[in-house]
Enzyme design. Structure first.
Site, PDB file in Angstrom:
ATOM      1  N   THR A 151     -68.919  -5.468 -39.633  1.00  0.00           N
ATOM      2  CA  THR A 151     -68.669  -6.761 -39.025  1.00  0.00           C
ATOM      3  C   THR A 151     -69.776  -7.756 -39.391  1.00  0.00           C
ATOM      4  O   THR A 151     -70.919  -7.354 -39.595  1.00  0.00           O
ATOM      5  CB  THR A 151     -68.677  -6.496 -37.506  1.00  0.00           C
ATOM      6  OG1 THR A 151     -67.570  -5.663 -37.217  1.00  0.00           O
ATOM      7  CG2 THR A 151     -68.633  -7.726 -36.657  1.00  0.00           C
ATOM      8  N   ARG A 179     -54.923  -2.672 -32.290  1.00  0.00           N
ATOM      9  CA  ARG A 179     -56.229  -2.533 -31.630  1.00  0.00           C
ATOM     10  C   ARG A 179     -57.071  -3.799 -31.827  1.00  0.00           C
ATOM     11  O   ARG A 179     -57.149  -4.362 -32.908  1.00  0.00           O
ATOM     12  CB  ARG A 179     -56.957  -1.330 -32.215  1.00  0.00           C
ATOM     13  CG  ARG A 179     -58.364  -1.072 -31.631  1.00  0.00           C
ATOM     14  CD  ARG A 179     -59.450  -1.635 -32.503  1.00  0.00           C
ATOM     15  NE  ARG A 179     -60.785  -1.216 -32.053  1.00  0.00           N
ATOM     16  CZ  ARG A 179     -61.912  -1.755 -32.488  1.00  0.00           C
ATOM     17  NH1 ARG A 179     -61.875  -2.723 -33.391  1.00  0.00           N
ATOM     18  NH2 ARG A 179     -63.073  -1.340 -32.054  1.00  0.00           N
ATOM     19  N   VAL A 180     -57.725  -4.246 -30.761  1.00  0.00           N
ATOM     20  CA  VAL A 180     -58.672  -5.356 -30.833  1.00  0.00           C
ATOM     21  C   VAL A 180     -60.008  -4.844 -30.307  1.00  0.00           C
ATOM     22  O   VAL A 180     -60.052  -4.161 -29.279  1.00  0.00           O
ATOM     23  CB  VAL A 180     -58.179  -6.554 -29.995  1.00  0.00           C
ATOM     24  CG1 VAL A 180     -59.241  -7.638 -29.925  1.00  0.00           C
ATOM     25  CG2 VAL A 180     -56.884  -7.111 -30.589  1.00  0.00           C
ATOM     26  N   GLY A 202     -70.937  -2.772 -33.890  1.00  0.00           N
ATOM     27  CA  GLY A 202     -71.007  -1.351 -33.564  1.00  0.00           C
ATOM     28  C   GLY A 202     -69.673  -0.890 -33.001  1.00  0.00           C
ATOM     29  O   GLY A 202     -68.636  -1.511 -33.274  1.00  0.00           O
TER      30      GLY A 202
HETATM   31  N1  ASP Z   1     -67.557  -4.031 -33.363  1.00  0.00           N
HETATM   32  C1  ASP Z   1     -66.532  -4.004 -34.372  1.00  0.00           C
HETATM   33  C2  ASP Z   1     -65.236  -3.557 -33.754  1.00  0.00           C
HETATM   34  O1  ASP Z   1     -65.250  -2.619 -32.993  1.00  0.00           O
HETATM   35  C3  ASP Z   1     -66.841  -3.122 -35.521  1.00  0.00           C
HETATM   36  C4  ASP Z   1     -68.236  -3.219 -36.112  1.00  0.00           C
HETATM   37  O2  ASP Z   1     -69.069  -3.972 -35.623  1.00  0.00           O
HETATM   38  O3  ASP Z   1     -68.510  -2.547 -37.108  1.00  0.00           O
HETATM   39  O4  ASP Z   1     -64.210  -4.108 -34.085  1.00  0.00           O
END
Ligand code: ASP
Length: 287
Positions: A151, A179-180, A202
């Site tokens: 992200t 999914r969100v 994360g």
């Molecule tokens: N936090 C993001 C999500 O769960 C993924 C990520 O930060 O790598 O969609």
């Protein structure tokens, strides 16, 4: 007021640099410069965050925009949010595809509507009607080789002392369709108020369960913690529910805080001196 901007390109559990991390470091610097240029001209923090995130959405080396990972059905869907700390205005989109810059769609939701979050095909239709750039399926990178790292996000303090945050993601690889995660949810992966702007990365479900970004800001405003300690404390709560990740934050004095809660956090910062500094490993000093 000192201008300040920080960006991240996702948290990871690897201890060494990934293949192409030298390019990711360059891209983080490019993103920082794009946002800093605007801040130096007196532009609002929100615009700087969008400009920085847009660079990272386009490059294909992060899990956002062009590089977004695929869901269990092999489909790309993106989530993004922006938040203006001065007004507490939020704009976000989730489960959208075919929009080149989800972060720009999030900004347009903030600017053009009385809503905070629009999702799916109706959100895509608004993007089209508002003149945002569309992309065909072939624009997204094919999922060959290792998944792109995380992200992306940005936080900024502008010359007027206003704070803002933006986050954009393709979510987690192999996610259930529909999914969100935390990224487009104000208070979870993205937050800005008068004291602190936060963008997280994360395990999204853990950041939602701990209301991470708002929790971090409250630890500063209500509990009086210094921002870096607040970030670490809130990341500890994420770990306590089985998650991991990292975050970036900027405070109202222009202080920048880059906090890796796992082995790595692609991250960078630029302040009044205009020098873009980046780091990847948790213990690495940005340079
Ligand atoms: N936090 C993001 C999500 O769960 C993924 C990520 O930060 O790598 O969609």
């Amino acid at each position: 007021m000192p201008i300040a901007l920080a960006v991240h390109g996702g948290a990871g559990r690897q201890t060494a640099d990934l293949p192409r991390d030298h390019e990711r470091r360059d891209l983080l610097r490019q993103a920082l410069r794009a946002g800093h240029q605007l801040l130096a001209r007196g532009a609002p923090a929100l615009d700087a965050c969008v400009a920085a995130v847009a660079v990272l959405e386009d490059c294909g080396l992060f899990d956002a925009g062009r590089g977004s990972v695929r869901d269990a059905a092999g489909v790309v869907t993106c989530d993004a949010a922006v938040m203006d700390g001065a007004t507490r205005a939020v704009g976000a989109c989730a489960c959208v595809r075919g929009v080149r810059h989800p972060v720009e769609l999030a900004r347009q939701v903030l600017v053009r509507t009385r809503h905070a979050l629009l999702v799916g095909p109706p959100a895509e239709a608004h993007a089209l009607a508002w003149g945002l750039e569309e992309v065909a399926d072939g624009w997204y990178l094919e999922p060959t080789g290792p998944a792109p790292v995380g992200t992306v996000g940005a936080v900024a303090c502008d010359a007027a002392g206003r704070l803002a945050a933006a986050t954009s993601t393709g979510g987690t690889s192999g996610k259930l369709p529909g999914r969100v995660g935390d990224s487009p949810l104000a208070g979870a992966g993205t937050w800005a108020d008068g004291c602190l702007a936060v963008s997280a990365t994360g395990v999204g479900e853990a950041f939602i369960r701990t209301a991470f970004a708002r929790r971090t800001a409250d630890l500063v405003e209500l509990a009086g913690l210094d921002p870096a300690t607040a970030c670490r404390r809130a990341l500890g709560e994420v770990a306590a529910v089985g998650g991991w990740g990292g975050c970036i934050a900027v405070d109202a004095a222009g202080g920048i805080h880059l906090v890796a809660g796992s082995e790595s956090l692609h991250r960078g910062a630029i302040g009044i001196d205009g020098v873009a500094r980046v780091a990847v490993a948790a213990g690495e000093d940005p340079a």
